[in-house]
Scaffold this motif. Structure first.
Motif, PDB file in Angstrom:
ATOM      1  N   UNK A  53       4.337 -13.750  20.447  1.00 44.55           N
ATOM      2  CA  UNK A  53       4.635 -12.439  21.033  1.00 44.55           C
ATOM      3  C   UNK A  53       5.888 -11.872  20.360  1.00 44.55           C
ATOM      4  N   UNK A  54       5.792 -10.625  19.940  1.00 39.56           N
ATOM      5  CA  UNK A  54       6.846  -9.968  19.128  1.00 39.56           C
ATOM      6  C   UNK A  54       7.558  -8.927  19.996  1.00 39.56           C
ATOM      7  N   UNK A  55       8.839  -9.159  20.272  1.00 33.88           N
ATOM      8  CA  UNK A  55       9.603  -8.204  21.084  1.00 33.88           C
ATOM      9  C   UNK A  55      10.878  -7.761  20.349  1.00 33.88           C
ATOM     10  N   UNK A  56      11.551  -6.779  20.941  1.00 33.75           N
ATOM     11  CA  UNK A  56      12.762  -6.233  20.308  1.00 33.75           C
ATOM     12  C   UNK A  56      12.376  -4.984  19.550  1.00 33.75           C
ATOM     13  N   UNK A  57      12.823  -4.893  18.308  1.00 32.12           N
ATOM     14  CA  UNK A  57      12.409  -3.759  17.476  1.00 32.12           C
ATOM     15  C   UNK A  57      10.953  -4.004  17.077  1.00 32.12           C
ATOM     16  N   UNK A  58      10.093  -3.069  17.432  1.00 30.83           N
ATOM     17  CA  UNK A  58       8.666  -3.244  17.163  1.00 30.83           C
ATOM     18  C   UNK A  58       8.209  -2.154  16.200  1.00 30.83           C
ATOM     19  N   UNK A  59       7.953  -2.522  14.942  1.00 26.94           N
ATOM     20  CA  UNK A  59       7.621  -1.504  13.938  1.00 26.94           C
ATOM     21  C   UNK A  59       6.413  -0.641  14.304  1.00 26.94           C
ATOM     22  N   UNK A  60       5.479  -1.188  15.113  1.00 25.01           N
ATOM     23  CA  UNK A  60       4.310  -0.371  15.473  1.00 25.01           C
ATOM     24  C   UNK A  60       4.676   0.739  16.463  1.00 25.01           C
ATOM     25  N   UNK A  61       5.904   0.700  17.014  1.00 30.43           N
ATOM     26  CA  UNK A  61       6.336   1.760  17.943  1.00 30.43           C
ATOM     27  C   UNK A  61       7.249   2.774  17.247  1.00 30.43           C
ATOM     28  N   UNK A  62       7.302   2.708  15.911  1.00 29.00           N
ATOM     29  CA  UNK A  62       8.282   3.538  15.194  1.00 29.00           C
ATOM     30  C   UNK A  62       8.099   5.035  15.467  1.00 29.00           C
ATOM     31  N   UNK A  63       6.846   5.470  15.573  1.00 24.80           N
ATOM     32  CA  UNK A  63       6.635   6.915  15.786  1.00 24.80           C
ATOM     33  C   UNK A  63       7.012   7.302  17.213  1.00 24.80           C
ATOM     34  N   UNK A  64       6.667   6.442  18.175  1.00 24.55           N
ATOM     35  CA  UNK A  64       7.013   6.727  19.577  1.00 24.55           C
ATOM     36  C   UNK A  64       8.525   6.703  19.779  1.00 24.55           C
ATOM     37  N   UNK A  65       9.197   5.812  19.049  1.00 17.79           N
ATOM     38  CA  UNK A  65      10.656   5.646  19.214  1.00 17.79           C
ATOM     39  C   UNK A  65      11.447   6.633  18.364  1.00 17.79           C
ATOM     40  N   UNK A  66      10.763   7.233  17.383  1.00 16.40           N
ATOM     41  CA  UNK A  66      11.432   8.154  16.466  1.00 16.40           C
ATOM     42  C   UNK A  66      12.320   7.453  15.456  1.00 16.40           C
ATOM     43  N   UNK A  67      12.020   6.207  15.134  1.00 21.30           N
ATOM     44  CA  UNK A  67      12.781   5.475  14.108  1.00 21.30           C
ATOM     45  C   UNK A  67      12.926   4.013  14.482  1.00 21.30           C
ATOM     46  N   UNK A  68      13.646   3.297  13.623  1.00 21.49           N
ATOM     47  CA  UNK A  68      13.874   1.869  13.860  1.00 21.49           C
ATOM     48  C   UNK A  68      15.263   1.723  14.484  1.00 21.49           C
ATOM     49  N   UNK A  69      15.325   1.174  15.663  1.00 21.85           N
ATOM     50  CA  UNK A  69      16.600   1.116  16.393  1.00 21.85           C
ATOM     51  C   UNK A  69      16.861  -0.311  16.867  1.00 21.85           C
ATOM     52  N   UNK A  95       0.809  -1.222   0.000  1.00 23.15           N
ATOM     53  CA  UNK A  95       0.000   0.000   0.000  1.00 23.15           C
ATOM     54  C   UNK A  95       0.847   1.279   0.000  1.00 23.15           C
ATOM     55  N   UNK A  96       2.185   1.100  -0.049  1.00 22.01           N
ATOM     56  CA  UNK A  96       3.118   2.236  -0.128  1.00 22.01           C
ATOM     57  C   UNK A  96       2.946   3.253   0.998  1.00 22.01           C
ATOM     58  N   UNK A  97       2.502   2.780   2.171  1.00 30.21           N
ATOM     59  CA  UNK A  97       2.413   3.676   3.334  1.00 30.21           C
ATOM     60  C   UNK A  97       3.802   3.771   3.982  1.00 30.21           C
ATOM     61  N   UNK A  98       4.075   4.861   4.700  1.00 39.01           N
ATOM     62  CA  UNK A  98       5.428   5.021   5.262  1.00 39.01           C
ATOM     63  C   UNK A  98       5.722   4.092   6.440  1.00 39.01           C
ATOM     64  N   UNK A  99       4.678   3.573   7.103  1.00 32.27           N
ATOM     65  CA  UNK A  99       4.895   2.625   8.204  1.00 32.27           C
ATOM     66  C   UNK A  99       3.682   1.699   8.297  1.00 32.27           C
ATOM     67  N   UNK A 100       3.653   0.864   9.350  1.00 32.92           N
ATOM     68  CA  UNK A 100       2.579  -0.137   9.434  1.00 32.92           C
ATOM     69  C   UNK A 100       1.350   0.377  10.195  1.00 32.92           C
ATOM     70  N   UNK A 101       1.445   1.580  10.752  1.00 27.46           N
ATOM     71  CA  UNK A 101       0.437   1.986  11.737  1.00 27.46           C
ATOM     72  C   UNK A 101      -0.979   2.184  11.205  1.00 27.46           C
ATOM     73  N   UNK A 102      -1.112   2.465   9.915  1.00 28.00           N
ATOM     74  CA  UNK A 102      -2.473   2.712   9.405  1.00 28.00           C
ATOM     75  C   UNK A 102      -3.161   1.445   8.902  1.00 28.00           C
ATOM     76  N   UNK A 103      -2.511   0.289   9.020  1.00 28.71           N
ATOM     77  CA  UNK A 103      -3.178  -0.966   8.613  1.00 28.71           C
ATOM     78  C   UNK A 103      -4.399  -1.177   9.514  1.00 28.71           C
TER      79      UNK A 103
END
Ligand code: KIV
Length: 270
Positions: free
Chosen positions: A142-158, A58-66
């Motif tokens: 359960x998905x831990x570590x880098x969590x793409x749904x937290x990208x905006x809160x984290x300010x990027x992928x770290x 869907x060419x969205x910038x992240x996964x949050x709008x799914x």
């Protein structure tokens, strides 16, 4: 050394995946539609209908709008294509904020699709949600570590687990989620030695992505590993195919043949 894997000829269940721990590595791939799920059927143990589709399809910038509707639509298609792999539904952002909301969302997923488990992102704070789902017959990754749904809160992928404190916190997350009933852990974007330590400590299988070679299994996003998604390529992605180049080459040949009237020839005409 290349090992030729035999096709899988039996239905993979949650129990199969649990029993593979310490015996055989688990191979998981994402799928978003029936066509590709059909190609993956019998070749991998697990399919994740990942919310990464929001970016690659869907060419969205992240996964949050799914949305839940969007994910259910794609999961229904995957279910038509793949019979044998365990199909895991990726719960989209905002659909599992409380145990009650999570149960409502996941119940809908189980009623409307053939998904056999759901995946949720989050550490030990999500343990009550995992418990609620598993107590109601819904298996959880359960998905831990880098969590793409937290990208905006984290300010990027770290990449996670760089300090001993972070590593300790990840271990606590893993143990709490196991205790709450998760049947597998997805470890994303973390130092390999941390993922290995978690894998050696927990009793449930770990599936890594960007987490090194010490996990019980691996997952990759299909459009990354086959070279169709070109917007960016994380370091951990190995391209097993240059899909986009192959498509462009074929398309150029097609156009050339249309323009030169070499296509259709007699073989492709009535
Ligand atoms: O959405 C997805 O494809 C995922 C993978 C990164 C594991 O969660």
């Amino acid at each position: 050394m290349s090992i030729q894997s035999a096709p899988i000829d039996k239905k993979i269940t949650v129990r199969t995946i649990r029993e593979m721990k310490g015996r055989e590595p688990v191979t998981m791939i994402t799928a978003y539609d029936a066509l590709f799920a059909g190609l993956f059927d019998g070749e991998v143990e697990m399919i994740l209908v990942g919310d990464s589709l929001n970016m690659s399809f869907y060419a969205e910038p992240d996964t949050l709008s799914a949305t839940l509707d969007q994910m259910i639509y794609h999961t229904k298609a995957v279910c038509k294509g793949a019979r044998l792999p365990l199909i895991v539904f990726d719960m989209p952002f905002g659909t599992y904020a409380t145990p009650e909301q999570a149960l409502g969302s996941a119940t809908r997923v189980f009623r409307e699709t053939c998904a056999e488990a759901v995946k949720i992102e989050g550490g030990r704070e999500k343990a009550p949600i995992v418990r609620k789902l598993t107590e109601n017959g819904i298996a959880v990754v359960a998905h831990i570590g880098l969590m793409p749904q937290s990208v905006r809160a984290e300010g990027g992928y770290r990449v996670q687990g760089r300090s001993e404190e972070e590593a300790k916190s990840l271990m606590e997350d893993a143990l709490a989620l196991q205790e709450a009933g998760a049947f597998a852990l997805l470890l994303e974007g973390m130092k390999a030695e941390v993922a290995t330590r978690i894998t050696e400590t927990v009793k449930i299988p770990t599936i890594g992505i960007g987490a090194g070679n010490g996990t019980d299994g691996q997952v990759l996003v299909w459009s990354d590993m086959f070279g169709f998604f070109e917007a960016f390529k994380p370091k951990f992605v190995k391209r097993y195919l240059n899909g986009a180049d192959l498509i462009r080459d074929a398309l150029r040949q097609y156009r050339e043949e249309v323009r030169s009237r070499a296509f259709p020839d007699e073989e492709h005409s009535y």
